[in-house]
Scaffold this active site. Structure first.
Site, PDB file in Angstrom:
ATOM      1  N   SER A 127     -16.939 -22.042  61.420  1.00 49.08           N
ATOM      2  CA  SER A 127     -17.616 -22.526  60.214  1.00 49.08           C
ATOM      3  C   SER A 127     -17.097 -21.752  59.026  1.00 49.08           C
ATOM      4  O   SER A 127     -16.713 -20.577  59.161  1.00 49.08           O
ATOM      5  CB  SER A 127     -19.130 -22.316  60.334  1.00 49.08           C
ATOM      6  OG  SER A 127     -19.783 -22.543  59.097  1.00 49.08           O
ATOM      7  N   TYR A 140     -26.359 -17.530  62.283  1.00 52.06           N
ATOM      8  CA  TYR A 140     -25.319 -18.540  62.469  1.00 52.06           C
ATOM      9  C   TYR A 140     -23.987 -18.050  61.912  1.00 52.06           C
ATOM     10  O   TYR A 140     -22.956 -18.111  62.592  1.00 52.06           O
ATOM     11  CB  TYR A 140     -25.747 -19.836  61.776  1.00 52.06           C
ATOM     12  CG  TYR A 140     -24.743 -20.960  61.874  1.00 52.06           C
ATOM     13  CD1 TYR A 140     -24.655 -21.728  63.028  1.00 52.06           C
ATOM     14  CD2 TYR A 140     -23.901 -21.272  60.807  1.00 52.06           C
ATOM     15  CE1 TYR A 140     -23.751 -22.769  63.126  1.00 52.06           C
ATOM     16  CE2 TYR A 140     -22.988 -22.308  60.897  1.00 52.06           C
ATOM     17  CZ  TYR A 140     -22.917 -23.057  62.053  1.00 52.06           C
ATOM     18  OH  TYR A 140     -22.012 -24.090  62.145  1.00 52.06           O
TER      19      TYR A 140
END
Length: 244
Positions: A127, A140
Site C-alpha cells: 500500500s 495497517y
C-alpha cells in the site's frame, strides 16, 4: 517482448475479491494457470495465511497437482482503522499476522521450492500507506511497510537464483475495503481532493484506481517484460504519495 506468462503456474492469495480477484483475471488472460487462494469463496484453495502448516500443505498440494509455482502474488490483507492509542494488542497482532506474517509464510514456502529451480517471480501487493503516514491507519500502514521491506530483502537474497521479488503499492482503489471506510459522499470527495484536517493531499490524477489498474502493474512485474527489475516498489496511486 511477450510477457512470458503463458503456461506458467501462479498462486494468488487473497483472491476472492477486490484486487486479488482482478489479479486472477489479469493473469488468466495472459495464459497463466492461476490457483486462487483465500479463506473466503470463491477460491480453488482455502488458505489461512496465518497458519504455517496450512501454507506448507497448500503449496505442496499445488505443486503436486498443478505444477511448479512460477509466480506468487501476495494480496491477502486485512484493515483496522482508528487512533493508535485506542488500538488493542489483539487487533494489532491480527493485522500484522495477516498483512506481514502472511506474506512471510507464503513467500518462504514458495521461495524454498523456487530456489532449486533457479527461477520465479514474487509480487507483494502492499500500500502507499507503507511509505506515507496515515491518520487512523497505524496498524495497517506499519504492517504493509513490514511486508514491503521484507519483500525487498527477500529479493536481495534470492537474486543470485534468478528469482525476482517486487512490490506494488496501491493507493485508494475502488474496492469493498475502501467503500467500507466511507460513511457518505463527503468521504469519497475527501479521498479524491484531500483532507487537510487528516493531513491527506488527495489524488493528483483526480480518480480512484480500479482494481484492474493494480492488477496490470502486478502482471508487468511478474512478466518477462520486467526481467531486469527486482526489489522495486511500484506505486499505483495516481500520484497521491507525491513520490519523486
Amino acid at each position: 517482448m511477450s510477457t512470458g506468462l503463458e503456461g506458467t503456474v501462479a498462486l494468488v492469495t487473497g483472491a476472492a475479491g477486490g484486487i486479488g480477484a482482478a489479479v486472477v483475471t489479469a493473469l488468466t488472460a495472459e495464459g497463466c494457470r492461476v490457483v486462487p487462494a483465500d479463506l473466503q469463496a470463491p477460491a480453488a484453495v482455502t488458505l489461512d495465511v496465518r497458519d504455517p502448516a496450512a501454507v506448507d500443505r497448500a503449496v505442496d498440494r499445488i505443486e503436486a497437482r498443478v505444477g511448479a509455482i512460477d509466480v506468487l502474488v501476495n494480496v491477502a490483507g486485512v484493515l483496522a482503522t482508528g487512533p493508535a492509542v485506542d488500538l488493542g494488542d489483539d487487533e494489532w497482532a491480527r493485522v500484522f499476522d495477516v498483512n506481514a506474517g502472511g506474506v512471510f509464510r507464503v513467500s518462504r514456502a514458495v521461495a524454498r521450492r523456487m530456489v532449486p529451480r533457479r527461477r520465479g517471480a514474487i509480487v507483494t501487493v502492499a500500500s502507499n500507506a507503507a511509505g506515507v503516514p496515515r491518520s487512523g491507519m497505524a496498524a495497517y500502514a506499519a504492517s504493509k511497510a513490514a511486508a514491503a521491506h521484507f519483500t525487498r530483502c527477500l529479493g536481495l537474497e534470492l537474486a543470485e537464483f534468478g528469482i525476482r521479488c517486487n512490490v506494488v503499492a496501491p493507493g485508494s482503489t475502488d474496492t469493498p475495503m475502501l467503500r467500507d471506510m466511507w460513511t457518505g459522499p463527503a468521504d469519497r470527495e475527501a479521498t479524491l481532493r484531500g483532507a487537510p484536517d487528516r493531513h491527506r493531499v488527495g489524488i493528483p490524477l483526480g480518480r480512484l484506481a480500479e482494481a484492474s489498474d493494480v492488477a496490470d502493474a502486478v502482471v508487468f512485474l511478474a512478466s518477462d517484460r520486467a526481467r531486469h527489475i527486482t526489489m522495486h516498489d511500484l506505486y499505483v496511486d495516481g500520484g497521491a504519495a507525491l513520490r519523486a
